[in-house]
Scaffold this motif. Structure first.
Motif, mmCIF file in Angstrom:
data_model
loop_
_atom_site.group_PDB
_atom_site.id
_atom_site.type_symbol
_atom_site.label_atom_id
_atom_site.label_comp_id
_atom_site.label_asym_id
_atom_site.label_seq_id
_atom_site.Cartn_x
_atom_site.Cartn_y
_atom_site.Cartn_z
ATOM 1 N N ALA A 122 0.828 -1.200 0.000
ATOM 2 C CA ALA A 122 0.000 0.000 0.000
ATOM 3 C C ALA A 122 0.866 1.255 0.000
ATOM 4 O O ALA A 122 0.599 2.215 -0.724
ATOM 5 C CB ALA A 122 -0.940 -0.006 1.213
ATOM 6 N N TYR A 123 1.907 1.229 0.820
ATOM 7 C CA TYR A 123 2.805 2.389 0.893
ATOM 8 C C TYR A 123 3.446 2.660 -0.466
ATOM 9 O O TYR A 123 3.497 3.805 -0.935
ATOM 10 C CB TYR A 123 3.878 2.118 1.957
ATOM 11 C CG TYR A 123 4.649 3.341 2.405
ATOM 12 C CD1 TYR A 123 4.285 4.017 3.566
ATOM 13 C CD2 TYR A 123 5.737 3.819 1.685
ATOM 14 C CE1 TYR A 123 4.991 5.137 3.994
ATOM 15 C CE2 TYR A 123 6.439 4.932 2.107
ATOM 16 C CZ TYR A 123 6.061 5.588 3.259
ATOM 17 O OH TYR A 123 6.756 6.698 3.666
ATOM 18 N N GLU A 137 -6.005 -2.859 1.320
ATOM 19 C CA GLU A 137 -4.818 -3.355 2.028
ATOM 20 C C GLU A 137 -4.732 -2.751 3.432
ATOM 21 O O GLU A 137 -4.501 -3.455 4.415
ATOM 22 C CB GLU A 137 -3.549 -2.985 1.243
ATOM 23 C CG GLU A 137 -3.292 -3.817 0.008
ATOM 24 C CD GLU A 137 -2.771 -5.196 0.372
ATOM 25 O OE1 GLU A 137 -1.560 -5.335 0.609
ATOM 26 O OE2 GLU A 137 -3.596 -6.130 0.420
ATOM 27 N N LEU A 138 -4.908 -1.444 3.519
ATOM 28 C CA LEU A 138 -4.713 -0.760 4.791
ATOM 29 C C LEU A 138 -5.839 -1.052 5.775
ATOM 30 O O LEU A 138 -5.609 -1.195 6.980
ATOM 31 C CB LEU A 138 -4.575 0.746 4.550
ATOM 32 C CG LEU A 138 -3.298 1.138 3.794
ATOM 33 C CD1 LEU A 138 -3.357 2.593 3.349
ATOM 34 C CD2 LEU A 138 -2.069 0.889 4.649
ATOM 35 N N ALA A 150 -3.176 6.086 9.423
ATOM 36 C CA ALA A 150 -2.702 7.403 8.985
ATOM 37 C C ALA A 150 -2.395 7.402 7.499
ATOM 38 O O ALA A 150 -2.673 8.383 6.792
ATOM 39 C CB ALA A 150 -1.477 7.811 9.791
ATOM 40 N N LEU A 151 -1.804 6.320 7.007
ATOM 41 C CA LEU A 151 -1.554 6.231 5.570
ATOM 42 C C LEU A 151 -2.869 6.132 4.811
ATOM 43 O O LEU A 151 -3.014 6.716 3.730
ATOM 44 C CB LEU A 151 -0.664 5.026 5.266
ATOM 45 C CG LEU A 151 -0.267 4.859 3.794
ATOM 46 C CD1 LEU A 151 0.492 6.081 3.287
ATOM 47 C CD2 LEU A 151 0.573 3.594 3.613
ATOM 48 N N LEU A 152 -3.833 5.424 5.385
ATOM 49 C CA LEU A 152 -5.158 5.353 4.771
ATOM 50 C C LEU A 152 -5.778 6.738 4.672
ATOM 51 O O LEU A 152 -6.325 7.121 3.622
ATOM 52 C CB LEU A 152 -6.055 4.420 5.592
ATOM 53 C CG LEU A 152 -7.522 4.323 5.199
ATOM 54 C CD1 LEU A 152 -7.679 3.849 3.763
ATOM 55 C CD2 LEU A 152 -8.258 3.389 6.158
ATOM 56 N N ILE A 184 5.380 9.623 9.409
ATOM 57 C CA ILE A 184 4.040 10.072 9.785
ATOM 58 C C ILE A 184 4.081 10.557 11.225
ATOM 59 O O ILE A 184 4.625 9.885 12.099
ATOM 60 C CB ILE A 184 3.002 8.935 9.681
ATOM 61 C CG1 ILE A 184 3.016 8.277 8.303
ATOM 62 C CG2 ILE A 184 1.594 9.449 10.002
ATOM 63 C CD1 ILE A 184 2.183 6.993 8.216
ATOM 64 N N ARG A 185 3.485 11.731 11.472
ATOM 65 C CA ARG A 185 3.351 12.193 12.860
ATOM 66 C C ARG A 185 1.932 12.683 13.103
ATOM 67 O O ARG A 185 1.167 12.955 12.166
ATOM 68 C CB ARG A 185 4.380 13.270 13.201
ATOM 69 C CG ARG A 185 4.278 14.594 12.449
ATOM 70 C CD ARG A 185 5.438 15.504 12.833
ATOM 71 N NE ARG A 185 5.433 16.780 12.145
ATOM 72 C CZ ARG A 185 4.995 17.937 12.663
ATOM 73 N NH1 ARG A 185 4.512 17.961 13.895
ATOM 74 N NH2 ARG A 185 5.046 19.059 11.970
#
Length: 376
Positions: A1-2, A47-48, A71-73, A289-290
């Motif tokens: 996914a990334y 995926e996420l 967070a990526l989602l 990611i923060r």
């Protein structure tokens, strides 16, 4: 996914390779057509969403956890929502063979994408234990410490480094970002232009921009440009009037490197000010990611779906960390959706400056051409 998100945000739809392919497989398997951008985003989301519940909410430092997946989602869904909402034919590309939309997303999907990003952000806030870092009473140093204090409450996903040659987990950020002179009598390899500095408001919340007519009307003291601004300026950039290692950067003597001909304002984010030896071996972690990104992303979702008070409340939460005045105290009440949208975008640029977002933010908002025109 990334990795597929890294591809789709640059190229649009790409071939979706979801299984191993034998070297003697048919040509259509070895060289598949590009999937549509929508299909690639759907795969990323699937995926996420699937992995988020399989990952721990409190992972080991440097490992992906539930918060990283969510967070990526939210990042990918927010990007997709912006493209769907602000797309136009000039940005779209259709595959002449498959008739799939490779660049661009259906406009009717925009709110679905924003809702998906919203849901992911809310899950992080309720199911994980992250928060804005507030470990130092000094507002500027606190912002610097976000990237220097390991395992702090704002770190959702980092690449770990320890700065030791024995482990090989190191990078050379400090020597590249430190003021001149360093080991090679260079330094400051990342610069900022004045239009970015103007984004940092003065402490009372007034605009940081200076009218160009006024700019050329009389001589200026450097303090008029750089003093009394949002503390995030001084945690993000080296500006005249600051000092490091017992030396002032005011005269520009400490600046140098490849960018010296173009600016005397340089990036300092991530820099470890205690590394006075200009080390090649920087120990600070790299942030993928923060938590602050989650808050500004959620604020953007609120702004896009019309929940304006909620968007403003999140912006105020981020601004409060650096003692900047609330949105209402500066802009008043009864703001329109577009006014709130612009406030959120401004806050995103200031908070996440030089963390790798700006180019792709302009692209997803379909404002890249406008930005190029302003530069020209």
């Amino acid at each position: 996914a990334y990795n597929y998100f890294a591809l789709v945000k640059r190229y649009g739809g790409v071939p979706l390779i979801l299984k191993e392919t034998a070297l003697d497989a048919p040509e259509e398997e070895l060289y598949p057509y590009r999937a549509s951008a929508e299909e690639v985003y759907d795969f990323i989301f699937e995926e996420l969403e699937e992995i988020a519940d399989l990952l721990p909410a409190a992972p080991l430092a440097g490992r992906a956890g539930k918060g990283a997946a969510l967070a990526l989602l939210s990042r990918a869904a927010l990007y997709a929502g912006s493209i769907a909402k602000y797309d136009s034919p000039q940005y779209q590309l259709v595959d002449p063979v498959t008739n799939k939309l490779l660049c661009g997303l259906p406009a009717e999907k925009a709110n679905d994408y924003f809702q998906k990003a919203y849901d992911a952000c809310c899950r992080i806030m309720t199911e994980c234990n992250y928060s804005l870092y507030k470990g130092n009473a000094d507002k500027v140093q606190n912002l610097r410490d976000i990237f220097l204090v390991k395992n702090n409450c704002e770190a959702i996903m980092v690449r770990r480094f320890d700065g030791t040659k024995e482990s090989n987990y190191l990078w050379s950020w400090d020597i590249a970002l430190s003021p001149k002179p360093n080991a090679w009598s260079v330094g400051q390899y990342a610069l900022a232009y004045y239009n970015f500095i103007e984004q940092f408001e003065f402490k009372d919340g007034t605009s940081g921009a200076i009218d160009r007519t006024e700019l050329v009307s009389h001589p200026w003291d450097m303090k008029e440009f750089f003093a009394d601004r949002d503390p995030r300026l001084y945690a993000t950039l080296w500006v005249p009037g600051m000092s490091w290692n017992g030396k002032s950067v005011e005269t520009g003597r400490m600046y140098g490197g490849a960018a010296n001909a173009y600016s005397t304002v340089y990036v300092s984010k991530y820099f470890d000010g205690t590394d006075t030896k200009n080390s090649w071996d920087s120990p600070q972690d790299f942030y993928a990611i923060r938590y602050a990104e989650v808050l500004v992303s959620l604020a953007e979702c609120y702004a896009e779906i019309g929940k304006l008070d909620e968007a403003i409340a999140l912006v105020d939460q981020i601004r409060a960390r650096v003692n900047m005045p609330s949105v209402e105290s500066v802009e008043g009440s009864g703001l329109s959706q577009d006014e709130v949208r612009q406030i959120v975008r401004h806050e995103r640029r200031v908070e996440l400056g030089f963390e790798g977002f700006r180019l792709f933010d302009l692209y997803r908002w379909r404002l890249l051409e406008d930005a190029k025109d302003r530069v020209n």
